[in-house]
Design an enzyme around this catalytic site. Structure first.
Site, mmCIF file in Angstrom:
data_model
loop_
_atom_site.group_PDB
_atom_site.id
_atom_site.type_symbol
_atom_site.label_atom_id
_atom_site.label_comp_id
_atom_site.label_asym_id
_atom_site.label_seq_id
_atom_site.Cartn_x
_atom_site.Cartn_y
_atom_site.Cartn_z
ATOM 1 N N LYS A 184 -12.910 28.893 -25.055
ATOM 2 C CA LYS A 184 -14.187 28.552 -25.686
ATOM 3 C C LYS A 184 -15.199 27.996 -24.682
ATOM 4 O O LYS A 184 -16.402 28.200 -24.830
ATOM 5 C CB LYS A 184 -13.963 27.542 -26.813
ATOM 6 C CG LYS A 184 -12.925 27.968 -27.854
ATOM 7 C CD LYS A 184 -13.274 29.270 -28.523
ATOM 8 C CE LYS A 184 -12.302 29.623 -29.641
ATOM 9 N NZ LYS A 184 -10.978 30.047 -29.205
ATOM 10 N N GLU B 5 -19.897 20.037 -28.790
ATOM 11 C CA GLU B 5 -21.199 20.667 -28.928
ATOM 12 C C GLU B 5 -21.918 20.102 -30.143
ATOM 13 O O GLU B 5 -21.305 19.496 -31.027
ATOM 14 C CB GLU B 5 -21.060 22.186 -29.056
ATOM 15 C CG GLU B 5 -20.309 22.646 -30.279
ATOM 16 C CD GLU B 5 -20.058 24.147 -30.283
ATOM 17 O OE1 GLU B 5 -20.259 24.785 -29.241
ATOM 18 O OE2 GLU B 5 -19.649 24.664 -31.333
ATOM 19 N N GLU C 141 -18.583 35.452 -32.997
ATOM 20 C CA GLU C 141 -18.990 34.555 -34.068
ATOM 21 C C GLU C 141 -20.323 33.896 -33.732
ATOM 22 O O GLU C 141 -20.568 33.493 -32.590
ATOM 23 C CB GLU C 141 -17.911 33.508 -34.317
ATOM 24 C CG GLU C 141 -16.555 34.126 -34.634
ATOM 25 C CD GLU C 141 -15.585 33.147 -35.266
ATOM 26 O OE1 GLU C 141 -15.943 31.964 -35.402
ATOM 27 O OE2 GLU C 141 -14.484 33.575 -35.643
ATOM 28 N N GLU D 279 -18.540 31.623 -30.445
ATOM 29 C CA GLU D 279 -17.340 31.929 -29.676
ATOM 30 C C GLU D 279 -16.954 33.378 -29.938
ATOM 31 O O GLU D 279 -17.490 34.020 -30.844
ATOM 32 C CB GLU D 279 -16.179 31.006 -30.074
ATOM 33 C CG GLU D 279 -15.760 31.150 -31.529
ATOM 34 C CD GLU D 279 -14.739 30.104 -31.947
ATOM 35 O OE1 GLU D 279 -14.687 29.042 -31.306
ATOM 36 O OE2 GLU D 279 -14.000 30.355 -32.910
ATOM 37 N N PHE E 50 -6.283 18.802 -51.027
ATOM 38 C CA PHE E 50 -5.816 20.046 -50.426
ATOM 39 C C PHE E 50 -4.627 19.847 -49.488
ATOM 40 O O PHE E 50 -4.459 20.596 -48.532
ATOM 41 C CB PHE E 50 -6.952 20.743 -49.679
ATOM 42 C CG PHE E 50 -8.072 21.190 -50.565
ATOM 43 C CD1 PHE E 50 -8.047 22.429 -51.179
ATOM 44 C CD2 PHE E 50 -9.164 20.365 -50.804
ATOM 45 C CE1 PHE E 50 -9.065 22.839 -52.008
ATOM 46 C CE2 PHE E 50 -10.205 20.764 -51.628
ATOM 47 C CZ PHE E 50 -10.153 22.008 -52.232
#
Length: 667
Positions: free
Chosen positions: A116, A200, A275, A288, A348
């Protein structure tokens, strides 16, 4: 073309690759860990080789074991699927040294784009717009805090080798940056064996839209349109679709052109995904590149009619692409829901156990030669959902001439998908599919946080669905009583007297109805509704496919001792149906109350207790960290729900926990 290939993966993607290989007449080799010895991908393959213990670090991530399996079986090529070794340049080199073809991109592309950090530098050099951030490696949590402050909150803390939502955290302040760095690094080390981290700027209210590319070894590269992947939880995609409801032709062409140019810069071949983050004004920024096939590739296959796995295999064998960019046509609309073994009502958390019952919806009909319903799964009834791997059960994909049609089919398919033995997220998925905002296509990566700010608390029945379930319960119980009476009194059988007055208790609330037999079904009349129910049902059927007032309706049915458990659009209710003259006795029955567990921190899942953050006698405030549990390659931080004092620590870091095991007792 290859005669035999090995799939260096497990679960649904291994099964997916095997299906295409079988269609092409290619023999397949599965590899498996001890936990996967009885898995579906092992049964489907022509051969299978054991590669080690359950932990992926001792099996699926061990390059030497994959190479040895190739040599043992004579496999000429390896398809890596996604995750595990799919973006590992050292694995590709090892295969090359062993004379085995890698069904994927070249080592240089993996090194340049799979990392990345390096990919960001390359994108900048190629004049591709990128998200502002710090692309150099970060040595510790304090440096992460300083860099985050310099960039400006919120920031995204990401593992360089990350993917699938693992090793990613959003931080809005120094404390979250410090904690996020630690968790992201731990997850990255556990999942990828690489704990490098970068940071970032986190663009708020963005859309996550990606471009599917595919190239051959002869310099031909095309894109297959975009996928909208904005609905995410913990940075992992949950619902995807193709095309995007947001892009126009101009933006689509610009993004596709940029994705192809970036791929060409590293001489890319095979399937890959570029992406982008797209803001509200359709400005897009390179995020990325995933140098592998994506989980969500089926939606692209449905709208293009192209089998991406097939072309990965053909490209690896040296064939040229059969299509030019101009020949790629996007037809119809596809939506994918990821069905996970997790409990939406408990934030979740992963759900682990055996699929006691498993009945996937069947594909009925097709459009443009493509199925209206597609299920990609690596499990079957009796399969075990293990704590060692990703909690995905299946990918449910629907197709239609337009977006609304695909969504409508998805709602029906979710209602038809019967899973018991573990918790799952289909109630949550059904809720999203019915939300006005989703139907209108107003999506961002913050969708779940914004629509469920307090978490998913379940679904409340509206009046129409309540009346529907009351009616269905009355019909099913009448049908069941008929069959029981028939079985008990074969000679001289008269059946159940109809019409009959019934009281239907839904979650202990009574509803009076009269049910009467019509030529084409049952008519159920309540105080303020009439419902005509048509459809055949037998007591051994798990799903009731009915027509209710002319509308197609699917209700899941579970028989209890004296009642029925009915599930519709993600809502499950307990229905007790009694003749009205007997119903008053039910109201006298005391309600059994659940035990008080408020003084205990219980493990919500089987997993590894990574750490305990408190000591006996310590007073903790609401929201403070209590413990961290690792399961299915994800760290789960357990926090105090209110101010508490720790009375006893009942489990230690490094201990393997079972579900509902006591970790901490409070005063």
């Amino acid at each position: 073309m290859f005669e035999k290939i090995l799939i260096a993966n497990r679960g649904e993607i291994a099964c997916r690759v095997i299906r295409t290989a079988q269609r092409l007449g290619i023999k397949t080799v599965a590899v498996y860990s001890d936990a996967d010895a009885s898995s579906l991908h092992v049964k489907m393959a022509d051969e299978a080789v054991r590669i080690g213990p359950a932990a992926s670090a001792e099996s699926y991530l061990v390059i030497d074991k994959i190479i040895a399996a190739c040599k043992e079986t004579g496999a000429q090529a390896v398809h890596p699927g996604f995750g595990f070794l799919s973006e590992n340049a050292a694995f590709v080199k090892a295969l090359d040294d062993a004379g085995v073809v890698f069904i994927g991109p070249p080592t240089k592309a993996i090194g340049a784009m799979g990392d990345k950090i390096e990919s960001k530098h390359l994108a900048k050099q190629s004049n591709v717009s990128t998200v502002p951030g710090h692309m150099d490696l970060i040595k510790d949590a304090e440096e992460a805090v300083r860099i985050s402050s310099d960039i400006g909150y919120p920031v995204m803390i990401k593992a360089s080798a990350g993917g699938g939502g693992k090793g990613m955290r959003v931080a809005y302040n120094d404390a979250e940056a410090r904690e996020g760095y630690r968790s992201a690094q731990n997850e990255a080390r556990s999942s990828f064996g690489d704990d490098r981290i970068f940071i970032e700027k986190f663009i708020e209210e963005p859309r996550h839209i990606e471009i599917q590319v595919i190239g051959d070894k002869h310099g031909n590269i095309i894109h297959l349109g975009e996928r909208e992947c904005s609905i995410q939880r913990r940075h992992q995609k949950v619902i995807e679709e193709a095309p995007s409801p947001f892009l126009d032709e101009k933006t689509r062409a610009a993004m596709g052109s940029e994705a192809v140019a970036l791929s060409r810069a590293v001489n890319y071949y095979s399937a890959g995904t570029v992406e982008f983050i797209v803001d509200k004004d359709k400005n897009f920024y390179f995020l990325e590149m995933n140098t592998r096939i994506q989980v969500e590739h089926p939606v692209t296959e449905l709208i293009t009619g192209i089998d991406i796995v097939e072309w990965m295999i053909r490209v690896a064998a040296g064939e040229k692409l059969a299509l030019t960019q101009e020949q790629v046509k996007l037809e119809g609309w596809a939506v994918e829901s990821r069905v996970y073994a997790e409990d939406p009502l408990r934030n979740f958390l992963p759900s682990i156990g055996r699929l006691v019952r498993y009945q996937a919806p069947e594909a009925e009909g097709d459009l443009n030669g493509r199925p209206l319903i597609r299920v990609d799964s690596g499990v079957e009834e009796g399969s075990e959902i293990s704590m060692f791997y990703d909690p995905m059960i299946a990918k449910l994909v629907t197709y239609g001439p337009d977006r609304l049609s695909a969504i409508k089919t998805m709602r029906t398919a979710l209602d038809s998908f019967y899973i018991r033995g573990i918790n799952h997220n289909m109630g949550f998925l059904s809720t999203v599919m019915s939300q006005e905002r989703f139907v209108e296509g107003r999506l961002t990566t913050n969708y779940i946080v914004e629509e469920f700010p307090d978490g998913f608390l379940g679904i409340e029945l509206d009046k129409d669905n309540l009346n529907l379930l009351v009616s269905v319960a009355a019909v099913l119980q009448t049908n069941l009583s008929e069959q029981i009476a028939l079985a008990a009194h074969i000679n001289g059988y008269r059946g159940v007297d109809i019409p009959v007055e019934l009281t239907v208790f839904i979650n202990r609330e009574g509803h009076s109805v009269v049910i009467d037999l019509q030529d084409d079904g049952y008519l159920v009349s309540g105080d303020d509704f009439e419902t005509l129910v048509r459809g055949d049902w037998a007591p051994d059927q798990l799903v009731f496919f009915a027509e209710v007032n002319g509308e197609e309706t699917v209700v899941q049915v579970d028989r209890q001792e004296a009642s029925l458990s009915l599930t519709l659009s993600g809502v499950t209710v307990e229905a007790l149906v009694l003749e009205t003259r007997l119903a008053r006795y039910n109201e006298l029955m005391p309600e059994k109350l659940p035990p008080d567990l408020s003084k205990f921190l219980l493990s919500p899942m089987p997993g590894l207790l990574v750490s305990v953050a408190v000591e006996e006698g310590q007073t903790v405030k609401a929201g403070e960290e209590l413990a961290v549990i690792e399961a299915m390659k994800m760290e789960n931080i357990l926090r105090a729900g209110k101010d508490l004092t720790v009375a006893k620590i009942s489990a230690s870091a490094g201990e393997s926990l079972v579900v509902d095991q006591v970790i901490i007792e409070f005063e």
